[in-house]
Design an enzyme around this catalytic site. Structure first.
Site, PDB file in Angstrom:
ATOM      1  N   ASP A 130      42.348 -25.431 -43.404  1.00 54.52           N
ATOM      2  CA  ASP A 130      42.948 -25.555 -42.093  1.00 54.52           C
ATOM      3  C   ASP A 130      43.228 -27.028 -41.848  1.00 54.52           C
ATOM      4  OD1 ASP A 130      43.489 -24.269 -39.352  1.00 54.52           O
ATOM      5  OD2 ASP A 130      42.214 -25.970 -38.863  1.00 54.52           O
ATOM      6  N   GLU A 149      47.994 -22.357 -44.146  1.00 52.99           N
ATOM      7  CA  GLU A 149      48.730 -21.730 -43.073  1.00 52.99           C
ATOM      8  C   GLU A 149      50.203 -22.083 -43.206  1.00 52.99           C
ATOM      9  OE1 GLU A 149      47.629 -21.710 -38.332  1.00 52.99           O
ATOM     10  OE2 GLU A 149      46.865 -23.212 -39.684  1.00 52.99           O
ATOM     11  N   ASP A 167      38.058 -24.870 -36.293  1.00 53.81           N
ATOM     12  CA  ASP A 167      38.833 -25.062 -37.521  1.00 53.81           C
ATOM     13  C   ASP A 167      38.188 -24.356 -38.708  1.00 53.81           C
ATOM     14  OD1 ASP A 167      40.552 -26.609 -36.048  1.00 53.81           O
ATOM     15  OD2 ASP A 167      39.582 -28.497 -36.586  1.00 53.81           O
TER      16      ASP A 167
END
Ligand SMILES: [Zn+2]
Length: 439
Positions: free
Chosen positions: A207, A291, A373
């Protein structure tokens, strides 16, 4: 052994004559690009007016036309002073830009809309050009066509040896200026042992953060470089100092130079830091899940935008894409609609809303309380390997009271096999199997 393309970047120490030559080449490159763009636009204009016989110029036809034009009455007297590859490469860049524009318009190109190529302006566009042909790298210098032999700031012995040994071949050189320093990036084809697998078979979720540079699903937090934070403080100060100086004054010019030099330094620190992180990730993990941030959408928020741009998300993805190939790992990009931040990594409950200011994820269903996170990183890892989510949340949960009783996500339990993760569509998995992208 496979051939991979790679760039070797060195800072240059040109003398006065070479500095002038570099500037002249950059100017010629810009001039040729604009010259070609003008003709491209004229051809399009003629076709729009109904004359469908007008051909759209290609890089090759532009180069041919340029060669006869440059010596003619309307031509440019400086053409013998610059390498003939420079306009040729500028026309190639233009052709690529045009192709990207057409493909983007036809919807055949992923990513944000590509705009029509624009004219390059002196001082506004980056000074750079590309050379091909006889390029030789020496221990502390590089020989370039027309420009001559320019000193390097660094030692290139390691690469010289590989070039002489025949395992590395230089194909082109791109010269660019950052503030008052010139750099050369040698495009090389290098022989490289590409392992089919790097033996690591684990899956790691990454992340990219606002506060930390990255949070990994195994609990590791990679902090942003301190030098960068300090550098940004100095950047603000220099930028204020610059805007306070009277326009056109010598003091303002000096402040501008100082500011530009500092910006270049910050960019170098950032690049260096990202390289270390991506190399380490690609070397030590079998599957890396990131992501698919819609960066442009996020850039609406200015403060978040600064931090994001600073952590260099696009650059991070680009480096991971090729390094994962080099080191035999796999890069997986999660579906852009996958709510990695809003989902509970233990019970898979999805929150309707999660403020950016909420730094901890608290689940009202199962009671999980975890760094926001880290929760997202675990979800990303689980997106590729559903079983990872359950086990990681088990071991990393801060409060272990209801460990054994919390509901578990259903789904395949094959973590760590090194087999391509099957998108099962279970909790934490992708919604649609075809959204599964391996880069
Ligand atoms: Zn939960």
């Amino acid at each position: 052994m496979a051939m991979v393309r790679q760039a070797l970047r060195f800072a240059l120490q040109p003398n006065c004559r070479q500095r002038r030559s570099l500037a002249r080449h950059a100017g010629a490159s810009r001039f040729a690009y604009n010259w070609g763009l003008e003709r491209e636009r004229a051809a399009l204009e003629a076709r729009r007016a109904g004359d469908s016989t007008v051909p759209l110029p290609s890089a090759m036809s532009q180069h041919r036309e340029w060669n006869s034009w440059k010596k003619g009455p309307d031509g440019v007297p400086w053409w013998p002073e610059v390498s003939k590859c420079v306009p040729q490469e500028a026309f190639r860049d233009l052709e690529r830009g045009m192709r990207a524009f057409w493909e983007s318009r036809a919807g055949k190109r992923p990513g944000p809309q590509v705009h029509f190529p624009r004219f390059k302006k002196k001082g506004r566009s980056r000074d750079s050009f590309r050379l091909t042909g006889a390029i030789h790298l020496h221990r502390r210098a590089v020989t370039l066509p027309r420009v001559g032999t320019v000193h390097l700031s660094e030692d290139a012995t390691r690469w010289v040896a590989r070039i002489e040994g025949g395992s590395v071949r230089v194909t082109a050189a791109t010269l660019s200026r950052e503030a008052d320093r010139w750099f050369v990036a040698l495009a090389v084809e290098a022989e490289r042992e590409i392992p089919t697998s790097n033996l690591a078979s684990d899956t790691i979720g990454v992340d990219l953060g606002v506060l930390a540079l990255a949070t990994l699903s195994n609990g590791t937090i990679v902090p942003g470089p301190k030098a960068l934070r300090q550098g940004l403080r100095r950047l603000r100060r220099l930028s204020r100092a610059h805007s306070r100086k009277r326009r056109g004054s010598r003091n303002r010019a000096r402040a501008a130079r100082r500011l530009a030099r500092h910006q270049a330094r910050i960019a170098a620190i950032r690049r260096d830091h990202l390289h270390k992180l991506t190399t380490q990730l690609a070397k030590t993990h079998g599957w890396i899940v990131v992501e698919d941030l819609n960066v442009r959408g996020l850039l609406g928020n200015r403060r978040l935008a600064r931090s994001l741009a600073d952590s260099g998300f696009g650059e991070f993805r680009r480096q991971l894409a090729y390094k994962s190939q080099w080191y035999g790992s796999h890069l997986v990009v999660a579906d852009r609609w996958f709510p990695s931040s809003k989902t509970c990594s233990r019970c898979a409950t999805v929150k309707l809303e999660l403020q950016l200011s909420e730094r901890r994820y608290h689940c009202s269903n199962c009671g999980l309380d975890m760094d926001r996170d880290l929760n997202a990183a675990i979800n990303l890892a689980g997106w590729a390997h559903p079983a990872v989510t359950a086990s990681a949340a088990e071991t990393l949960t801060a409060c272990g009271a209801d460990r054994k009783t919390g509901p578990r996500p259903a789904g395949g339990c094959e973590s760590g096999t090194g087999i391509a993760p099957e998108p099962t569509g279970s909790i934490g998995g992708p919604q649609t199997p075809d959204a599964f992208v391996t880069v």
